[in-house]
Scaffold this active site. Structure first.
Site, PDB file in Angstrom:
ATOM      1  N   GLU A  72       0.812  -1.217   0.000  1.00 26.29           N
ATOM      2  CA  GLU A  72       0.000   0.000   0.000  1.00 26.29           C
ATOM      3  C   GLU A  72       0.848   1.271   0.000  1.00 26.29           C
ATOM      4  O   GLU A  72       0.413   2.301  -0.539  1.00 26.29           O
ATOM      5  CB  GLU A  72      -0.943   0.013   1.219  1.00 26.29           C
TER       6      GLU A  72
ATOM      7  N   PHE B 270     -11.283  -8.335  14.592  1.00 32.93           N
ATOM      8  CA  PHE B 270     -10.046  -8.547  13.829  1.00 32.93           C
ATOM      9  C   PHE B 270      -9.715  -7.315  12.976  1.00 32.93           C
ATOM     10  O   PHE B 270     -10.532  -6.860  12.168  1.00 32.93           O
ATOM     11  CB  PHE B 270     -10.210  -9.785  12.946  1.00 32.93           C
ATOM     12  N   GLN B 271      -8.545  -6.763  13.153  1.00 32.94           N
ATOM     13  CA  GLN B 271      -8.005  -5.607  12.430  1.00 32.94           C
ATOM     14  C   GLN B 271      -8.787  -4.321  12.650  1.00 32.94           C
ATOM     15  O   GLN B 271      -8.513  -3.310  12.008  1.00 32.94           O
ATOM     16  CB  GLN B 271      -7.899  -5.892  10.920  1.00 32.94           C
TER      17      GLN B 271
ATOM     18  N   ARG C  26      22.836  20.666  -0.758  1.00 30.47           N
ATOM     19  CA  ARG C  26      23.412  19.340  -0.971  1.00 30.47           C
ATOM     20  C   ARG C  26      23.088  18.825  -2.367  1.00 30.47           C
ATOM     21  O   ARG C  26      23.858  18.077  -2.959  1.00 30.47           O
ATOM     22  CB  ARG C  26      22.863  18.343   0.064  1.00 30.47           C
TER      23      ARG C  26
ATOM     24  N   VAL D  78      15.415   9.138  -3.117  1.00 28.49           N
ATOM     25  CA  VAL D  78      16.090  10.010  -2.168  1.00 28.49           C
ATOM     26  C   VAL D  78      17.466   9.452  -1.842  1.00 28.49           C
ATOM     27  O   VAL D  78      17.611   8.251  -1.602  1.00 28.49           O
ATOM     28  CB  VAL D  78      15.259  10.171  -0.883  1.00 28.49           C
TER      29      VAL D  78
ATOM     30  N   PHE E 135      24.056   9.151   1.276  1.00 30.43           N
ATOM     31  CA  PHE E 135      23.719  10.475   1.791  1.00 30.43           C
ATOM     32  C   PHE E 135      24.033  10.549   3.283  1.00 30.43           C
ATOM     33  O   PHE E 135      24.504  11.575   3.777  1.00 30.43           O
ATOM     34  CB  PHE E 135      22.235  10.750   1.534  1.00 30.43           C
ATOM     35  N   ILE E 136      23.758   9.458   3.987  1.00 29.18           N
ATOM     36  CA  ILE E 136      24.055   9.404   5.425  1.00 29.18           C
ATOM     37  C   ILE E 136      25.557   9.238   5.641  1.00 29.18           C
ATOM     38  O   ILE E 136      26.107   9.763   6.621  1.00 29.18           O
ATOM     39  CB  ILE E 136      23.291   8.250   6.100  1.00 29.18           C
TER      40      ILE E 136
ATOM     41  N   GLU F 299      27.068  12.542   5.993  1.00 33.06           N
ATOM     42  CA  GLU F 299      26.821  13.151   7.297  1.00 33.06           C
ATOM     43  C   GLU F 299      27.740  12.557   8.357  1.00 33.06           C
ATOM     44  O   GLU F 299      28.215  13.271   9.263  1.00 33.06           O
ATOM     45  CB  GLU F 299      25.360  12.957   7.687  1.00 33.06           C
TER      46      GLU F 299
END
Length: 579
Positions: A52, A114-115, A256, A383, A468-469, A472
């Site tokens: 989903e 249920f749910q 960036r 991303v 990307f991390i 950093e």
């Protein structure tokens, strides 16, 4: 009036708003609603995604690419929670989407079934429009109101439907006022504001125009302004393409995801005109710059920093009037230096792309896409570092389109965006550009591309790290903990899913891959393609802050930055101005 199920009436409301496809996964709490879609299957295509989240992100991308409302659905409980990522992306990027949420039948609600979840308060932070139907007659009405809300507020709306209600028969007559929101209201431009901006422009020596998505339909006006008044243009990253990327006056984006020339012209500006953007990082620009902000949203004027002149107006109409003022200004020394700075930057990107002595450069992959992309290509960007490389090089100078997760910045966006892109523009060439980290989050929906014969070109840039991390971590002098992962045979994965996988690891195999793709396209291929690009793990040049101006930094600082960033043959803008 005609008798039909409330679920079918809901589908007819969607049709009246020109919705021709919808994403989701059916389940017991939404089966009657989906059966209503079945009754209208000749008008609305149900796209069965494998998660989903992918459906919600695709619906958001639909809205970004076309301006029309995007629609997805999910069942009660887990189906509903899976939609959040896409819905928050729509909220943050201000685009109209509607989510249809299943709910347990009214006979078992409030019995810990249920749910079953109390779903209404879940969406309170997301949107003010989160309505649950309490009788079947309400369903088409709430659906219509949700779409109106989404258009008016440029954001998400949520409709919750207990499953038994959508299966009940009702008398339905189509609404006659559908689509009234699509009209454009007339707006009077304040002549004094035009004069004030023009006066500030005349007084400036280093003016810069900075455009955002609010100017996406004003390409001609932006070009005319830049050329008449000799002004370099910078865009926000998601607004790339408002000014043709190959125009000599277009400098790219700052930050960036930006470029050297964009950083330098904004750093050296004495006047910046922000048009159609609420750019969040403008607060970090030098304090001595005068700012004009032109925006049609009152709440956004001066939100990010104080401005010297705030203009509440539609950007396109405002620049139509502004461009009528005064005489054309010959190319100024500032613009001339900026143009040379851009030429140097583009040449540097080519030289980096040419060097595969120690592995395939990501710049080479993006350049190959650029060289083989059609004039109406659609780009879905994930991303990460892949977004940085793409924004710097992709051609957005004709009728190309791009979609990205701008403010929410969610990984896994690229693949759903291209499903939306191919469905909305079936005759266009569509590219998904993703890193291996982002692609792995949504890889199962390559099957959706296969199932619906979507010949999307998926480009997976594999460097086995959250790049990307990683940057950093480097900047913070931290250990690279938790950012590395194993690679995969992505081409083999694609083949096993019924797609076409191609592995590349150097410029030669890259050229061969696109030669094969071009032949496949000529032959009418309908299968998705995946380019498994094994690139070298490099830290892209950080253009958010560039200590290279010799009037502000010593030579050791400049040399160290250039060494770390692999910058060469790149004189500073100040040097070009001094020539």
């Amino acid at each position: 009036m005609t008798k039909m199920s409330a679920g079918q009436a809901l589908a007819k409301v969607l049709e009246s708003w020109d919705v021709d496809h919808i994403y989701g996964i059916t389940a017991d709490s939404i089966n009657n609603t989906v059966d209503g879609l079945y009754q209208e299957r000749d008008q609305i295509k149900y796209i069965q995604v494998r998660h989903e989240e992918v459906g919600a992100l695709a619906a958001t991308a639909d809205a970004k690419l076309t301006g029309k409302v995007g629609v997805s659905f999910g069942s009660a409980g887990p189906g509903a929670t899976h939609l959040f990522n896409g819905l928050y992306d729509a909220k943050m990027d201000h685009v109209p989407v509607v989510a249809i949420i299943g709910q347990s039948a009214t006979s078992v609600m409030n019995t810990y079934y249920f749910q079953e979840m109390d779903q209404d308060p879940m969406f309170a932070d997301l949107t003010d429009f989160h309505k649950q139907a309490t009788n079947p007659e309400q369903i088409p009405y709430i659906m219509d109101q949700a779409i109106r809300y989404a258009y008016q507020h440029k954001g998400p709306a949520v409709v919750i439907i207990p499953d038994d209600l959508s299966g009940e028969e009702i008398d339905f007559e189509p609404f006659k006022s559908t689509n009234v929101i699509n009209g454009v209201s007339e707006e009077v431009i304040n002549d004094q504001a035009v004069d004030d901006v023009y006066d500030m422009l005349k007084a400036a020596k280093h003016p810069v125009l900075w455009v955002g998505l609010g100017m996406k339909n004003a390409r001609d006006e932006v070009i005319a302004f830049s050329e008449k008044f000799s002004v370099p243009v910078v865009s926000t990253a998601p607004a790339t393409g408002v000014m043709p990327t190959d125009h000599p006056n277009f400098m790219g984006s700052r930050g960036r995801l930006g470029t050297k020339p964009a950083f330098e012209v904004t750093q050296d500006a004495d006047l910046i005109i922000l048009a159609g953007t609420n750019y969040p990082f403008s607060r970090f620009l030098p304090s001595g710059i005068k700012f004009v902000q032109i925006n049609n949203a009152l709440a956004d004027l001066g939100k990010q920093r104080d401005v010297d002149l705030a203009v509440l107006a539609d950007g396109k109409k405002f620049f139509q009037k502004l461009n009528q003022k005064g005489e054309a200004i010959p190319t100024t020394p500032f613009l001339k230096a900026a143009q040379e700075d851009k030429r140097n930057w583009d040449a540097w990107l080519d030289k980096v792309a040419d060097d595969d002595s120690d592995g395939l450069a990501p710049e080479a992959v993006i350049r190959a896409i650029k060289e083989n992309a059609s004039d109406d290509a659609v780009f879905g960007l994930d991303v990460g570092n892949n977004l940085m490389w793409a924004i710097r090089q992709l051609p957005l100078n004709k009728n190309q389109k791009l979609s990205m997760s701008a403010w929410f910045g969610t990984m896994g966006y690229g693949l759903p965006a291209t499903i939306a892109g191919q469905l909305s523009y079936p005759d266009s060439q569509v590219f998904n550009i993703a890193g291996d980290g982002g692609f792995a989050m949504v890889m199962q929906d390559l099957l959706t591309q296969v199932q619906y014969d979507l010949p999307i070109i998926n480009v997976v840039l594999e460097n086995k790290v959250f790049g990307f991390i990683q940057h950093e971590k480097i900047q913070a002098a931290q250990e690279p903990y938790g950012i590395n992962f194993i690679g995969a045979d992505w081409a083999g994965f694609a083949d096993s899913m019924g797609a076409i996988g191609i592995k590349v690891s150097d410029r030669k195999s890259l050229a061969e891959a696109f030669a094969k793709i071009n032949e496949l396209q000529k032959s009418g291929n309908t299968k998705p393609i995946l380019i498994d690009a094994k690139i070298k793990n490099v830290d892209p040049a950080d253009t958010s802050f560039m200590p290279i101006d010799p009037s502000q930094f010593d030579q050791d600082t400049i040399d160290n930055y250039n060494r770390i960033s692999n910058l060469f043959d790149q004189p500073a803008l100040q040097d070009l101005l001094d020539e």
